[in-house]
Write a protein that holds these residues in place. Structure first.
Motif, PDB file in Angstrom:
ATOM      1  N   ASP A  90       0.804  -1.216   0.000  1.00  0.00           N
ATOM      2  CA  ASP A  90       0.000   0.000   0.000  1.00  0.00           C
ATOM      3  C   ASP A  90       0.844   1.275   0.000  1.00  0.00           C
ATOM      4  OD1 ASP A  90      -2.183  -1.622  -0.010  1.00  0.00           O
ATOM      5  OD2 ASP A  90      -2.811  -1.192   2.044  1.00  0.00           O
ATOM      6  N   PHE A  91       2.040   1.219   0.601  1.00  0.00           N
ATOM      7  CA  PHE A  91       2.866   2.423   0.697  1.00  0.00           C
ATOM      8  C   PHE A  91       3.915   2.523  -0.408  1.00  0.00           C
ATOM      9  CE2 PHE A  91       1.004   2.576   4.907  1.00  0.00           C
ATOM     10  CZ  PHE A  91       0.822   3.942   5.090  1.00  0.00           C
ATOM     11  N   THR A  92       3.967   1.518  -1.279  1.00  0.00           N
ATOM     12  CA  THR A  92       4.811   1.618  -2.467  1.00  0.00           C
ATOM     13  C   THR A  92       4.051   2.386  -3.547  1.00  0.00           C
ATOM     14  OG1 THR A  92       5.948  -0.458  -1.969  1.00  0.00           O
ATOM     15  CG2 THR A  92       6.021   0.285  -4.241  1.00  0.00           C
ATOM     16  N   SER A  93       4.757   3.158  -4.315  1.00  0.00           N
ATOM     17  CA  SER A  93       4.101   3.958  -5.357  1.00  0.00           C
ATOM     18  C   SER A  93       3.490   3.052  -6.426  1.00  0.00           C
ATOM     19  CB  SER A  93       5.106   4.903  -6.011  1.00  0.00           C
ATOM     20  OG  SER A  93       6.042   4.169  -6.791  1.00  0.00           O
ATOM     21  N   ASP A  94       2.545   3.605  -7.170  1.00  0.00           N
ATOM     22  CA  ASP A  94       1.927   2.840  -8.253  1.00  0.00           C
ATOM     23  C   ASP A  94       2.976   2.379  -9.261  1.00  0.00           C
ATOM     24  OD1 ASP A  94      -0.523   3.253  -7.076  1.00  0.00           O
ATOM     25  OD2 ASP A  94      -1.067   4.937  -8.363  1.00  0.00           O
ATOM     26  N   ALA A  95       3.973   3.219  -9.493  1.00  0.00           N
ATOM     27  CA  ALA A  95       5.011   2.874 -10.465  1.00  0.00           C
ATOM     28  C   ALA A  95       5.896   1.742  -9.972  1.00  0.00           C
ATOM     29  CB  ALA A  95       5.871   4.101 -10.767  1.00  0.00           C
ATOM     30  N   GLY A  96       6.134   1.665  -8.659  1.00  0.00           N
ATOM     31  CA  GLY A  96       7.040   0.660  -8.120  1.00  0.00           C
ATOM     32  C   GLY A  96       6.387  -0.612  -7.647  1.00  0.00           C
ATOM     33  N   ARG A  97       5.054  -0.614  -7.537  1.00  0.00           N
ATOM     34  CA  ARG A  97       4.376  -1.751  -6.905  1.00  0.00           C
ATOM     35  C   ARG A  97       4.501  -3.047  -7.702  1.00  0.00           C
ATOM     36  NH1 ARG A  97      -0.135   0.461  -6.410  1.00  0.00           N
ATOM     37  NH2 ARG A  97       0.377   1.412  -4.390  1.00  0.00           N
ATOM     38  N   GLN A  98       4.500  -2.979  -9.021  1.00  0.00           N
ATOM     39  CA  GLN A  98       4.531  -4.222  -9.806  1.00  0.00           C
ATOM     40  C   GLN A  98       5.831  -4.989  -9.605  1.00  0.00           C
ATOM     41  OE1 GLN A  98       1.607  -5.012 -10.864  1.00  0.00           O
ATOM     42  NE2 GLN A  98       1.021  -2.950 -10.194  1.00  0.00           N
ATOM     43  N   ARG A  99       6.872  -4.311  -9.119  1.00  0.00           N
ATOM     44  CA  ARG A  99       8.126  -5.004  -8.828  1.00  0.00           C
ATOM     45  C   ARG A  99       7.947  -6.012  -7.700  1.00  0.00           C
ATOM     46  NH1 ARG A  99      13.647  -2.397  -6.297  1.00  0.00           N
ATOM     47  NH2 ARG A  99      15.055  -4.098  -6.853  1.00  0.00           N
ATOM     48  N   LEU A 100       6.912  -5.828  -6.886  1.00  0.00           N
ATOM     49  CA  LEU A 100       6.682  -6.727  -5.756  1.00  0.00           C
ATOM     50  C   LEU A 100       6.091  -8.076  -6.186  1.00  0.00           C
ATOM     51  CD1 LEU A 100       4.998  -4.189  -3.284  1.00  0.00           C
ATOM     52  CD2 LEU A 100       7.402  -4.891  -3.321  1.00  0.00           C
ATOM     53  N   ALA A 101       5.451  -8.106  -7.347  1.00  0.00           N
ATOM     54  CA  ALA A 101       4.701  -9.302  -7.752  1.00  0.00           C
ATOM     55  C   ALA A 101       5.534 -10.587  -7.740  1.00  0.00           C
ATOM     56  CB  ALA A 101       4.077  -9.087  -9.129  1.00  0.00           C
ATOM     57  N   PRO A 102       6.782 -10.596  -8.238  1.00  0.00           N
ATOM     58  CA  PRO A 102       7.548 -11.847  -8.201  1.00  0.00           C
ATOM     59  C   PRO A 102       7.855 -12.355  -6.802  1.00  0.00           C
ATOM     60  CG  PRO A 102       8.484 -10.324  -9.818  1.00  0.00           C
ATOM     61  CD  PRO A 102       7.489  -9.547  -9.020  1.00  0.00           C
TER      62      PRO A 102
END
Length: 225
Positions: A58-70
């Motif tokens: 929730d506190f990661t930016s929209d631009a950086g959040r997809q990096r979390l998926a893996p």
């Protein structure tokens, strides 16, 4: 996990979602991969680790959040009833956050470090008040905040902690990182979640090794004189 393995999953988004059609947060995606019902509180992951994952999401930016998926598959199956997991996760988060917290937030984060250290000391059988090197280094970033926290703990007494402070520590520390000025918050939060997952994997491996039966010893026939 390769990116092509998550192409069929919803895009990570902030907050809770009613269904995959509306997107998914980190732990909702974990519930799908674990074969559980749709939920942001699935049973497959330790509650405090899952809480951290939701906050980082929730506190990661929209631009950086997809990096979390893996990272999502790596939290599946990481759970334990050992309370040390709560202490270790919370301490990791608090020590990581203190250098990035604002001056107003640092005393509270420092209190969290001391609370976790006390709980771990009791668990490990070491003297209460002694600190791990990582905690000493973190508190050294702001001696004034550390001193305030120590005085607060002294005034409250040794038994003031009536429930585990882990959720409160995370809810205070993660925003402190996200709102830090001049810091690459997305990178710091990503590394924090990655390190928390690695920490839990190590503790899980330790528990598995401890549960293994001891190797059988070969009995030798007595020597007759």
């Amino acid at each position: 996990m390769r990116s092509d393995q998550t192409d069929f999953l919803p895009v990570l988004g902030r907050g809770k979602h009613r269904s995959p059609r509306r997107g998914a947060c980190f732990m909702e995606m974990a519930s799908v991969l674990a074969g559980e019902r749709w939920s942001d509180h699935p049973a497959c992951t330790h509650p405090l680790l899952a809480h951290l994952a939701r906050l980082v999401n929730d506190f990661t930016s929209d631009a950086g959040r997809q990096r979390l998926a893996p990272l999502v598959p790596s939290v599946i199956g990481l759970r334990s009833s050992d309370r040390r997991w709560d202490h270790e996760i919370a301490l990791l988060v608090a020590t990581r956050a203190l250098p990035y917290a604002s001056a107003l937030r640092r005393p509270t984060v420092a209190v969290g470090i001391l609370a976790c250290e006390r709980l771990l000391a009791l668990n490990e059988g070491r003297a209460v008040g002694t600190l791990r090197p990582g905690s000493e280094n973190a508190l050294g970033h702001d001696p004034a905040a550390a001193g305030w926290a120590q005085e607060f703990a002294r005034q409250m007494g040794p038994d003031h902690v009536t429930r585990h402070p882990g959720p409160a520590i995370l809810e205070y520390a993660v925003p402190a990182i996200a709102h830090s000025r001049g810091a690459d918050a997305d990178r710091i939060l990503y590394e924090l979640l990655t390190d928390a997952i690695t920490l839990c994997q190590h503790m899980s491996d330790e528990e598995s090794r401890a549960a293994e039966p001891a190797p059988a010893t070969e009995e030798r026939a007595p020597v007759t004189q």
